[in-house]
Structure formats: C-alpha cells, structure tokens
Design an enzyme around this catalytic site. Structure first.
Site, PDB file in Angstrom:
ATOM      1  N   ARG A 113     -65.791  65.480 -16.337  1.00 34.87           N
ATOM      2  CA  ARG A 113     -66.021  66.084 -15.010  1.00 34.87           C
ATOM      3  C   ARG A 113     -67.016  65.331 -14.141  1.00 34.87           C
ATOM      4  O   ARG A 113     -67.602  65.887 -13.228  1.00 34.87           O
ATOM      5  CB  ARG A 113     -66.450  67.547 -15.126  1.00 34.87           C
ATOM      6  N   LYS A 119     -64.443  56.329  -1.783  1.00 32.92           N
ATOM      7  CA  LYS A 119     -63.023  56.648  -1.958  1.00 32.92           C
ATOM      8  C   LYS A 119     -62.550  55.960  -3.227  1.00 32.92           C
ATOM      9  O   LYS A 119     -62.661  54.734  -3.353  1.00 32.92           O
ATOM     10  CB  LYS A 119     -62.197  56.139  -0.780  1.00 32.92           C
ATOM     11  N   GLU A 137     -61.406  42.172   7.390  1.00 35.28           N
ATOM     12  CA  GLU A 137     -62.152  43.445   7.444  1.00 35.28           C
ATOM     13  C   GLU A 137     -63.528  43.227   8.087  1.00 35.28           C
ATOM     14  O   GLU A 137     -64.042  44.107   8.775  1.00 35.28           O
ATOM     15  CB  GLU A 137     -62.313  44.058   6.050  1.00 35.28           C
ATOM     16  N   LYS A 177     -70.188  49.970   7.774  1.00 40.31           N
ATOM     17  CA  LYS A 177     -69.420  50.907   6.938  1.00 40.31           C
ATOM     18  C   LYS A 177     -70.321  52.058   6.483  1.00 40.31           C
ATOM     19  O   LYS A 177     -69.928  53.229   6.498  1.00 40.31           O
ATOM     20  CB  LYS A 177     -68.807  50.200   5.731  1.00 40.31           C
ATOM     21  N   GLU A 226     -63.826  61.760   6.068  1.00 38.40           N
ATOM     22  CA  GLU A 226     -62.824  61.348   7.051  1.00 38.40           C
ATOM     23  C   GLU A 226     -62.253  62.507   7.858  1.00 38.40           C
ATOM     24  O   GLU A 226     -61.042  62.741   7.871  1.00 38.40           O
ATOM     25  CB  GLU A 226     -61.678  60.558   6.376  1.00 38.40           C
ATOM     26  N   ARG A 252     -64.648  58.314  10.536  1.00 39.44           N
ATOM     27  CA  ARG A 252     -64.225  57.412   9.462  1.00 39.44           C
ATOM     28  C   ARG A 252     -62.835  56.835   9.736  1.00 39.44           C
ATOM     29  O   ARG A 252     -62.499  55.750   9.270  1.00 39.44           O
ATOM     30  CB  ARG A 252     -64.281  58.116   8.105  1.00 39.44           C
ATOM     31  N   ASN A 254     -59.828  52.563  10.197  1.00 41.53           N
ATOM     32  CA  ASN A 254     -58.401  52.219  10.068  1.00 41.53           C
ATOM     33  C   ASN A 254     -57.910  51.369  11.231  1.00 41.53           C
ATOM     34  O   ASN A 254     -56.702  51.174  11.373  1.00 41.53           O
ATOM     35  CB  ASN A 254     -57.547  53.491   9.967  1.00 41.53           C
ATOM     36  N   HIS A 300     -55.065  49.089  10.784  1.00 41.25           N
ATOM     37  CA  HIS A 300     -54.412  49.479   9.533  1.00 41.25           C
ATOM     38  C   HIS A 300     -53.108  50.235   9.753  1.00 41.25           C
ATOM     39  O   HIS A 300     -52.244  50.245   8.885  1.00 41.25           O
ATOM     40  CB  HIS A 300     -55.358  50.327   8.676  1.00 41.25           C
ATOM     41  N   HIS A 309     -50.538  48.623   7.550  1.00 45.67           N
ATOM     42  CA  HIS A 309     -49.870  49.314   6.442  1.00 45.67           C
ATOM     43  C   HIS A 309     -48.355  49.305   6.642  1.00 45.67           C
ATOM     44  O   HIS A 309     -47.597  49.162   5.682  1.00 45.67           O
ATOM     45  CB  HIS A 309     -50.342  50.775   6.344  1.00 45.67           C
ATOM     46  N   HIS A 361     -53.294  42.575   1.843  1.00 44.80           N
ATOM     47  CA  HIS A 361     -53.681  43.671   2.729  1.00 44.80           C
ATOM     48  C   HIS A 361     -54.452  43.160   3.958  1.00 44.80           C
ATOM     49  O   HIS A 361     -54.135  43.507   5.093  1.00 44.80           O
ATOM     50  CB  HIS A 361     -54.514  44.662   1.920  1.00 44.80           C
TER      51      HIS A 361
HETATM   52  N1  LIG Z   1     -61.768  52.642  -1.713  1.00 41.49           N
HETATM   53  C1  LIG Z   1     -61.696  52.159  -0.510  1.00 41.49           C
HETATM   54  O1  LIG Z   1     -62.366  52.628   0.431  1.00 41.49           O
HETATM   55  C2  LIG Z   1     -60.795  50.993  -0.246  1.00 41.49           C
HETATM   56  C3  LIG Z   1     -60.879  50.285   0.953  1.00 41.49           C
HETATM   57  C4  LIG Z   1     -60.083  49.158   1.126  1.00 41.49           C
HETATM   58  C5  LIG Z   1     -59.226  48.758   0.107  1.00 41.49           C
HETATM   59  N2  LIG Z   1     -59.153  49.474  -1.048  1.00 41.49           N
HETATM   60  C6  LIG Z   1     -58.275  49.070  -2.149  1.00 41.49           C
HETATM   61  O2  LIG Z   1     -58.715  47.807  -2.604  1.00 41.49           O
HETATM   62  C7  LIG Z   1     -57.616  47.155  -3.225  1.00 41.49           C
HETATM   63  C8  LIG Z   1     -57.596  45.715  -2.789  1.00 41.49           C
HETATM   64  O3  LIG Z   1     -58.780  45.109  -3.236  1.00 41.49           O
HETATM   65  P1  LIG Z   1     -58.922  43.514  -3.365  1.00 41.49           P
HETATM   66  O4  LIG Z   1     -58.419  42.885  -2.130  1.00 41.49           O
HETATM   67  O5  LIG Z   1     -60.299  43.250  -3.827  1.00 41.49           O
HETATM   68  O6  LIG Z   1     -57.819  43.159  -4.464  1.00 41.49           O
HETATM   69  P2  LIG Z   1     -57.877  42.982  -6.050  1.00 41.49           P
HETATM   70  O7  LIG Z   1     -58.836  43.868  -6.691  1.00 41.49           O
HETATM   71  O8  LIG Z   1     -56.469  43.038  -6.506  1.00 41.49           O
HETATM   72  O9  LIG Z   1     -58.392  41.487  -6.207  1.00 41.49           O
HETATM   73  C9  LIG Z   1     -57.597  40.431  -5.735  1.00 41.49           C
HETATM   74  C10 LIG Z   1     -57.376  39.368  -6.803  1.00 41.49           C
HETATM   75  O10 LIG Z   1     -58.547  38.572  -6.922  1.00 41.49           O
HETATM   76  C11 LIG Z   1     -58.970  38.512  -8.282  1.00 41.49           C
HETATM   77  N3  LIG Z   1     -60.423  38.384  -8.243  1.00 41.49           N
HETATM   78  C12 LIG Z   1     -61.304  39.334  -7.860  1.00 41.49           C
HETATM   79  N4  LIG Z   1     -62.534  38.814  -7.805  1.00 41.49           N
HETATM   80  C13 LIG Z   1     -62.438  37.529  -8.183  1.00 41.49           C
HETATM   81  C14 LIG Z   1     -63.375  36.475  -8.316  1.00 41.49           C
HETATM   82  N5  LIG Z   1     -64.659  36.626  -7.981  1.00 41.49           N
HETATM   83  N6  LIG Z   1     -62.939  35.289  -8.777  1.00 41.49           N
HETATM   84  C15 LIG Z   1     -61.617  35.111  -9.063  1.00 41.49           C
HETATM   85  N7  LIG Z   1     -60.671  36.054  -8.919  1.00 41.49           N
HETATM   86  C16 LIG Z   1     -61.091  37.244  -8.482  1.00 41.49           C
HETATM   87  C17 LIG Z   1     -58.467  39.787  -8.902  1.00 41.49           C
HETATM   88  O11 LIG Z   1     -58.329  39.659 -10.285  1.00 41.49           O
HETATM   89  C18 LIG Z   1     -57.112  39.924  -8.194  1.00 41.49           C
HETATM   90  O12 LIG Z   1     -56.158  39.118  -8.841  1.00 41.49           O
HETATM   91  C19 LIG Z   1     -56.373  47.931  -2.825  1.00 41.49           C
HETATM   92  O13 LIG Z   1     -55.913  48.644  -3.936  1.00 41.49           O
HETATM   93  C20 LIG Z   1     -56.851  48.864  -1.748  1.00 41.49           C
HETATM   94  O14 LIG Z   1     -56.135  50.090  -1.730  1.00 41.49           O
HETATM   95  C21 LIG Z   1     -59.927  50.566  -1.229  1.00 41.49           C
END
Ligand SMILES: NC(=O)c1ccc[n+]([C@@H]2O[C@H](COP(=O)([O-])OP(=O)(O)OC[C@H]3O[C@@H](n4cnc5c(N)ncnc54)[C@H](O)[C@@H]3O)[C@@H](O)[C@H]2O)c1
Length: 365
Positions: A127, A149, A191, A233, A243, A247, A251, A254, A258, A271
């Site tokens: 929990r 999030k 971003e 942020k 949100e 917040r 987007n 986005h 998206h 993305h």
């Molecule tokens: N929670 C939130 O508020 C929020 C906001 C924006 C995006 N997201 C989420 O974030 C995700 C995308 O995140 P991302 O772009 O970091 O993608 P990711 O986590 O898939 O990382 C991208 C790639 O880079 C590799 N990688 C990461 N760090 C590395 C490093 N230092 N050296 C070498 N390789 C590395 C990872 O293994 C992966 O293959 C999505 O699922 C999206 O929905 C969440």
C-alpha cells in the site's frame, strides 16, 4: 568527484508538505556514497533498471549505497513495449520474494519507462513504499521523473493504469547522459523547448542562443537547461498536482504529438519527436490567431531543424486522421478535443475551438 550544481524544490500544497521533495542536479551523484547513505539510511533497497542502463550504472550505484538492509536488483528488458502490468508484477514479485517491508526504498534507475513502472510498483507495494527517481534520459530528467505520475500502458491505450505517487527525491546525475544515444537526447530537448514556450520566453531565447552548446551536451549548459525545465515543471505541479487545471499546459504540443504517434504506430517516431512536430503545429495555429508573432514560429522551426527535430507531421497524416486519433485520446473530455495554444509566448490557453479547416491549413501549407 561529485558536484551538486543545482537543487530545485517541488513544493506541494500546504497539506502535503511532507510529500515535498528536492531534485538534485549535478555530476558524480550516482556514485556519491556519503549522499546515498544519508538518503537511504540503512533501509532495504529495491533497485529497478533496464538492460540498457543497468550494465552502465547499476553496479556503481549499488556500491555507493554502502550498507543497506535487504537488497534486490530487478533488471528489466528496455523499451515501451514492456511498460505493462506484467512487468510491474515482476518488480512486485521480486520485492515480495526477498521479503522487503514497507520501509524499503525503491530506486528507479533509467528513463521514463523505468521511472513510471517503478513508481507504480512502489505505490502498490504494501500500500505504498517510498521511491527515488534516478532518471538517465534527458526526457526523464526534465519531465517524467518529476510530478508523481506513475503507471503503465494497457491494450486500450497509453498510461491508462496508474497512480499519483510522488518520489522522495529526484537525483539527476548529468554524467549518465554520456551514454544516451543522440536521437534520445535530442528528443528530450523537445520537452525543454516546451517549457520555454509555455512559461518562460526568456528561457526560449536562451535556448536558441545556446543551441550549439546544447547539441554538444556542454555540461553547464545542459545543467542550466535541466534546472530551468525542472523549475517550471515543479511550479506547475505545485499549482495543480492532480491535473485539474494548469498541469494541462504541460500537454502543449502533445495533443497533436500523441495523435501522430497513434497514427504512425508507436515506435516510429520517439515521443519527443512527435511532440516537436505538435509544438510547431500548435504554434502555427496560435500565430494564425494573432497570438504570437510569425517570427516566433519561424524561430521554433529553425531551432527544431538545427537540432534534427521534425517540424510537422510525417507524410500521409491527414487532418481527418489527426482528428480521429485526437478524439480517441483518453484526455478528451465529453467528446471535445482540448487544444493547448499560446495566447502569447510563455502563456498557454486551453481551447476547443479549432476546426478541421484549421488543421488542414497546418498540413497542406
Ligand atoms: N510520468 C510522467 O509524468 C511522464 C511524462 C513524460 C513521459 N512519460 C513516460 O516516459 C516514457 C518515455 O521515457 P524515455 O523517453 O526516457 O524512454 P525510455 O525509458 O524508454 O528510454 C529510452 C531508451 O534509452 C535507454 N536509456 C535510458 N537512459 C540511458 C542512458 N543513460 N544511456 C544509454 N541508454 C539509456 C533506455 O534503455 C531506452 O532504451 C514513456 O513511457 C512516457 O509515457 C511519463
């Protein structure tokens, strides 16, 4: 040697001050034993990473933790396709199998995928356990690791299952960007640009002036960009944690982004690349309404191009396809697509009054 360059505070509402937390930005933080011992305080640790990040950094982080209670490493396959309940179950199985207690600390070492899943696993574990974000992509450092999030994808869509669960701290070690592939790094810059467009026109100008240092990952320039992004942020999250209002400004770009990802199929564009295209579309719409100067749109387009980011949707994406994709987004309230436009540079506005003709104008021009 460890060097803390900046600390940004995420100050949550007065009734949740105990959930407020710092974002530490620096270099060498991942291996700074004295800091980690203070942060972990001898508790058990569940370290979650992926198979691209773990081999670079998990062992050094583990040794920096020093003496801890129970210790578990969960190394997951990298990639968005693994961001689902089954993988979260794997994290929980490992934590329960090693008999961790609620006092144990989850540490997310990786990009946004690992951060979102680890945070969600921590929210569910007995929990609710604490977790620390150690983001290793630029996108995670400026966006996903901050704000609480967490969650996973479902067959019905992205991020449909999750929880708000704030980390206890975010540790941004800029040295980790050294191994991040170029395309991932540049996608994260989209971003960063967004924060300038929605909240800080001077920052937008600063980014443009420092384009070549940013592209070259000059440490102090990146540190400043990450700090300012996190400040924006943090301020937005502090204003509207769940949100219900401001917040949604995050987007910006986005709604279109998206939709592009959806039409193309996930995994074609990153993305951040889709968001970059979406931001140009939203900026052009804003300019067509006289809200921002055409010169600002031109600056954004030039900046994207200089970084190698897209400036519009890929061929084959029509206005009808975009509208279909946008209407099926989970953020669509009562069948109405909400667009985030700019009422001036640095100040967004939410509107539903965008027509199909407006969107056609963005594609055919
Ligand atoms: N929670 C939130 O508020 C929020 C906001 C924006 C995006 N997201 C989420 O974030 C995700 C995308 O995140 P991302 O772009 O970091 O993608 P990711 O986590 O898939 O990382 C991208 C790639 O880079 C590799 N990688 C990461 N760090 C590395 C490093 N230092 N050296 C070498 N390789 C590395 C990872 O293994 C992966 O293959 C999505 O699922 C999206 O929905 C969440």
């Amino acid at each position: 040697m460890a060097e803390a360059l900046h600390t940004v505070h995420v100050n949550l509402a007065a009734d949740s001050l105990e959930r407020s937390y710092p974002i530490e930005i620096g270099r060498g933080l991942l291996t700074d034993t004295s800091r980690w011992q203070q942060w972990v305080g001898g508790r058990g640790v569940v370290l979650v990473t992926d198979d691209q990040v773990g081999p670079h950094y998990a062992a050094s982080l583990h040794s920096a933790l020093g003496e801890v209670g129970r210790f578990t490493t969960v190394q997951l396959p990298a990639g968005e396709q693994h961001k689902h309940m089954g993988t979260v179950q794997q994290i929980l199985d490992a934590a329960l199998g090693d008999r961790h207690e609620r006092q144990s600390l989850f540490i997310a070492l990786g990009g946004g995928v690992i951060g979102d899943m680890t945070g969600f696993a921590a929210a569910c574990f007995l929990r609710g356990a604490d977790f620390i974000q150690v983001p290793t992509t630029l996108l995670a450092q400026v966006d996903s690791s901050v704000g609480g999030k967490t969650g996973v994808n479902h067959a019905m869509g992205k991020n449909l299952i999750g929880a708000f669960h704030q980390p206890r701290r975010v540790v941004v070690d800029l040295d980790t960007l050294g191994t991040l592939p170029e395309r991932e790094y540049v996608a994260g810059l989209a971003e960063v640009i967004k924060y300038g467009l929605i909240r800080d026109s001077a920052f937008f100008d600063w980014l443009i002036q420092h384009a070549s240092d940013l592209k070259a990952r000059h440490l102090e320039t990146v540190a400043t960009a990450v700090r300012r992004s996190c400040e924006v942020k943090a301020a937005v999250v502090a204003e509207d944690e769940r949100e219900s209002g401001a917040r949604a400004h995050l987007n910006f770009g986005h709604t279109f982004g998206h939709a592009i990802e959806r039409i193309q199929g996930y995994g074609q564009w990153l993305h951040g690349e889709a968001v970059a295209a979406g931001m140009v579309m939203a900026a052009r719409l804003s300019s067509a309404r006289g809200a921002i100067e055409p010169a600002t749109v031109a600056q954004l387009i030039d900046f994207n191009q200089s970084l190698g980011l897209p400036i519009g949707p890929p061929p084959g994406v029509t206005a009808s396809k975009l509208l279909d994709a946008m209407s099926s987004d989970k953020k669509v309230a009562a069948g109405k697509v909400r667009y985030i436009l700019l009422q001036r540079l640095g100040s967004p506005v939410i509107t539903e009054s965008v027509t199909k003709r407006d969107i056609e104008g963005l594609i055919d021009a």
